[in-house]
Design a protein around this motif. Structure first.
Motif, short mmCIF file in Angstrom:
data_model
loop_
_atom_site.label_atom_id
_atom_site.label_comp_id
_atom_site.label_asym_id
_atom_site.label_seq_id
_atom_site.Cartn_x
_atom_site.Cartn_y
_atom_site.Cartn_z
N SER A 226 0.81 -1.22 0.00
CA SER A 226 0.00 0.00 0.00
C SER A 226 0.84 1.27 0.00
CB SER A 226 -0.90 0.03 1.24
OG SER A 226 -1.69 -1.12 1.34
N THR A 227 0.33 2.30 -0.66
CA THR A 227 0.84 3.67 -0.58
C THR A 227 -0.37 4.58 -0.47
OG1 THR A 227 2.75 3.15 -1.98
CG2 THR A 227 2.15 5.47 -1.77
N VAL A 228 -0.33 5.53 0.46
CA VAL A 228 -1.49 6.37 0.72
C VAL A 228 -1.04 7.84 0.73
CG1 VAL A 228 -3.37 6.88 2.31
CG2 VAL A 228 -2.49 4.54 2.13
N PHE A 229 -1.77 8.70 0.01
CA PHE A 229 -1.46 10.13 0.03
C PHE A 229 -2.70 10.93 -0.31
CE2 PHE A 229 -0.79 8.72 -4.27
CZ PHE A 229 -1.18 9.77 -5.08
N TYR A 230 -2.64 12.22 -0.03
CA TYR A 230 -3.78 13.11 -0.21
C TYR A 230 -3.47 14.13 -1.30
CZ TYR A 230 -7.46 16.50 0.89
OH TYR A 230 -8.55 17.34 0.82
N ARG A 231 -4.45 14.38 -2.17
CA ARG A 231 -4.31 15.40 -3.21
C ARG A 231 -5.68 15.91 -3.61
NH1 ARG A 231 -4.76 15.85 -8.80
NH2 ARG A 231 -3.26 17.26 -9.82
N ASP A 232 -5.86 17.21 -3.58
CA ASP A 232 -7.03 17.90 -4.15
C ASP A 232 -8.37 17.26 -3.76
OD1 ASP A 232 -5.30 19.65 -5.28
OD2 ASP A 232 -5.54 18.94 -7.35
N GLY A 233 -8.56 17.05 -2.47
CA GLY A 233 -9.85 16.59 -2.00
C GLY A 233 -10.03 15.09 -1.91
N TYR A 234 -9.02 14.32 -2.33
CA TYR A 234 -9.12 12.87 -2.28
C TYR A 234 -7.92 12.25 -1.57
CZ TYR A 234 -12.88 12.85 -5.78
OH TYR A 234 -14.06 13.03 -6.45
N TRP A 235 -8.19 11.18 -0.86
CA TRP A 235 -7.15 10.25 -0.41
C TRP A 235 -7.00 9.17 -1.47
CZ3 TRP A 235 -4.00 10.94 3.66
CH2 TRP A 235 -4.37 11.91 4.59
N TYR A 236 -5.76 8.93 -1.89
CA TYR A 236 -5.46 7.93 -2.90
C TYR A 236 -4.77 6.74 -2.26
CZ TYR A 236 -6.62 11.38 -6.46
OH TYR A 236 -7.29 12.28 -7.24
N LEU A 237 -5.20 5.56 -2.64
CA LEU A 237 -4.60 4.31 -2.17
C LEU A 237 -4.04 3.55 -3.37
CD1 LEU A 237 -4.09 2.07 -0.04
CD2 LEU A 237 -6.45 1.28 -0.46
N PHE A 238 -2.71 3.52 -3.48
CA PHE A 238 -2.05 2.69 -4.48
C PHE A 238 -1.81 1.32 -3.87
CE2 PHE A 238 0.33 5.86 -7.46
CZ PHE A 238 -0.83 6.56 -7.64
N VAL A 239 -2.07 0.27 -4.64
CA VAL A 239 -1.85 -1.10 -4.17
C VAL A 239 -1.23 -1.91 -5.31
CG1 VAL A 239 -3.57 -1.27 -2.32
CG2 VAL A 239 -4.31 -1.50 -4.70
N ALA A 240 -0.42 -2.89 -4.92
CA ALA A 240 0.21 -3.79 -5.89
C ALA A 240 -0.58 -5.09 -5.95
CB ALA A 240 1.65 -4.08 -5.50
N THR A 241 -0.63 -5.68 -7.13
CA THR A 241 -1.34 -6.94 -7.31
C THR A 241 -0.56 -7.80 -8.29
OG1 THR A 241 -3.49 -7.94 -7.81
CG2 THR A 241 -2.80 -6.11 -9.20
#
Length: 523
Positions: A226-241
């Protein structure tokens, strides 16, 4: 790999730096298409991979002086030492985000709460200390439990002091690796998980323990890293699969969900809750492998001086491989995040690792300098506009110049798509200007093709010194050119390395401004 139109993806990609587009004038300088130099130099571009040794699962943070620090999973020593003597979290540093130097190891000795390999470090600066969460894989694999530990240091180059295990499989039920620390609303949280669900829970104030009653699931069993960060009103969750570690046959890739709420639900671009995915590669990839660079994934996000977002990650390199005990190494990569109009990230321009890209901190990801609209794009040398041959409407129809008659086949919808780049859609066919098969060759004749977001369909307007522009392809770095500087109707429109000739200089005449948010688009 092939796209949905059965067209080949390029094995090599380039991302050329835009200098910006200003006033669109009519003057020019003479020249000829015989000076060939297709490869950008290192003063404006970097090349992947960035660090050609084993450096999986990179995490990154920038200190107050502006230096970036990256940390990776254990790797076997390459100095002839015993194979069991692994590097205890290798550290790299960089002052510019693209030239990296090996510093040393984060730990003086192996963390002692279980004997295992140190995996997937996660680095942050918190309350005056460098904080590292790390995963331990027990040995042998058949016994022991996975878990996440905590270490701290006063300096980014360590040594880090180990504070032991924070949480483990016995407490969580499994998959307890790949931690990612976030402070939200003044409260510390940890995301974690590996193919048994991605979870988040509150940590104690000293970060040394967790609060099980606060655990929430944010993604399904398809994911880890997981990678989590905030930008312009959203929290983004990057995940590997997919599979990470089987060499060139690995299927790793990156997916993304976002939410206005830190705790989710995290929704992917198809509108699907990430919690519903329970099979590898079930969702929509925002970064996937190409012919040269298989299995990209498990990384971290940082922001440069220009405000551009960058993703560091690992991938394999078929053409420049390093090997650890006969197994291909996972190496260190960097690519910029581009953003769609509705705020979805696209990694690397076409969702695959790039071979070379403009240097970070260049500030070329701002709003487009050319307003969206329909234009006549006219060659300075011949005075004739670019057109689709015989007003064709099929994929693969070629592009030529022809005396202006006002036909829609001579008009181009120009639309900014992010990162200083544009797509050029013919008004008659509503297909995109395209370099066939991602060719890098000078003289390749341009065609039209249905828009599919490939880098060979993205263009940059670069202001010349006379008020004209050159139009540069994102993939090849070549510019739009009239073959042989011809003045004739029907002369081929090709790509060619920039040499300053009038046949490579263009003016844009606005025919109609269209607001795509209200008028819509026919593709």
């Amino acid at each position: 790999m092939a796209d949905n139109n059965n067209r080949r993806d390029p094995n090599r990609r380039t991302v050329l730096q835009t200098l910006g587009a200003g006033a669109l004038g009519t003057l020019g300088v003479s020249g000829a298409s015989d000076a060939v130099e297709a490869s950008p130099d290192s003063s404006t571009h970097y090349h992947n991979e960035l660090y050609g040794q084993h450096f999986p699962d990179p995490t990154i943070h920038r200190d107050e002086s502006g230096t970036w620090w990256a940390y990776g999973t254990n790797m076997d020593r390459d100095d002839g030492a015993d194979d069991s003597e692994e590097l205890l979290v290798p550290i790299l540093r960089s002052d510019d985000l693209h030239d990296w130097t090996y510093v040393g190891e984060a730990f003086d000795s192996r963390p002692g709460w279980t004997y295992g390999s140190v995996w997937a470090p996660d680095i942050h600066y918190d309350d005056g200390e460098w904080v590292m969460f790390y995963s331990l894989e027990p040995r042998p694999w058949e016994s022991g439990e996975f878990g996440i530990g905590l270490a701290k240091s006063d300096t980014p180059d360590g040594p880090f002091t180990d504070y032991g295990q924070v949480l483990g499989d016995e407490e969580t039920g499994g998959g307890t690796i790949d931690g990612y620390f976030v402070e939200y609303g003044g409260t510390p949280y940890l995301f974690w998980g590996s193919f048994q669900g991605i979870f988040v829970a509150e940590l104690t104030a000293d970060l040394r323990d967790w609060k099980p009653a606060t655990r929430q699931q944010v993604a399904g069993e398809a994911y880890e890293g997981s990678t989590v960060f905030y930008r312009d009103g959203y929290w983004y969750l990057f995940v590997a699969t997919g599979t990470c570690c089987g060499g060139y046959d690995s299927t790793y890739e990156v997916e993304v969900g976002r939410s206005p709420d830190f705790f989710g639900p995290y929704i992917d671009p198809s509108g699907t809750d990430l919690r519903t995915y329970d099979e590898h590669n079930a969702g929509i990839a925002q970064l996937t492998g190409n012919d040269r660079f298989p299995a990209p994934g498990h990384g971290d996000v940082t922001v440069d001086d220009a405000g551009d977002y960058w993703f560091v990650y690992h991938a394999y390199d078929r053409d420049d491989a390093e090997f650890i005990d006969g197994v291909p190494a996972r190496q260190f990569f960097l690519d910029r995040l581009e953003w769609t109009d509705d705020g979805w990230p696209i990694i690397g321009g076409d969702k695959t690792p790039s071979l070379q890209s403009p240097l970070p901190n260049a500030g070329d990801s701002g709003a487009g300098a050319v307003p969206n609209g329909i234009y006549r794009i006219e060659n300075v040398n011949s005075g004739k506009p670019m057109a689709v041959t015989a007003a064709g409407t099929d994929d693969g129809d070629t592009i030529e110049q022809s005396a202006y008659d006002g036909g829609a086949h001579q008009h181009w919808w120009v639309e900014h798509v992010g990162g200083g780049e544009y797509r050029l859609m013919n008004q008659n066919s509503w297909k995109a200007l395209d370099v066939p098969d991602g060719s890098l060759d000078d003289g390749e004749r341009l065609t039209q093709w249905a828009w599919w977001t490939g880098t060979m369909q993205k263009w940059r307007f670069i202001e010349n010194d006379d008020g004209t522009v050159r139009i540069e392809n994102h993939n090849s770095g070549a510019v739009i050119d009239v073959a042989d500087a011809s003045m004739a109707d029907g002369a081929d429109i090709v790509q060619w390395s920039w040499n300053g000739g009038d046949q490579q200089r263009w003016t844009l005449s606005l025919i109609e401004t269209i607001d795509p948010t209200t008028d819509g688009r026919p593709w």
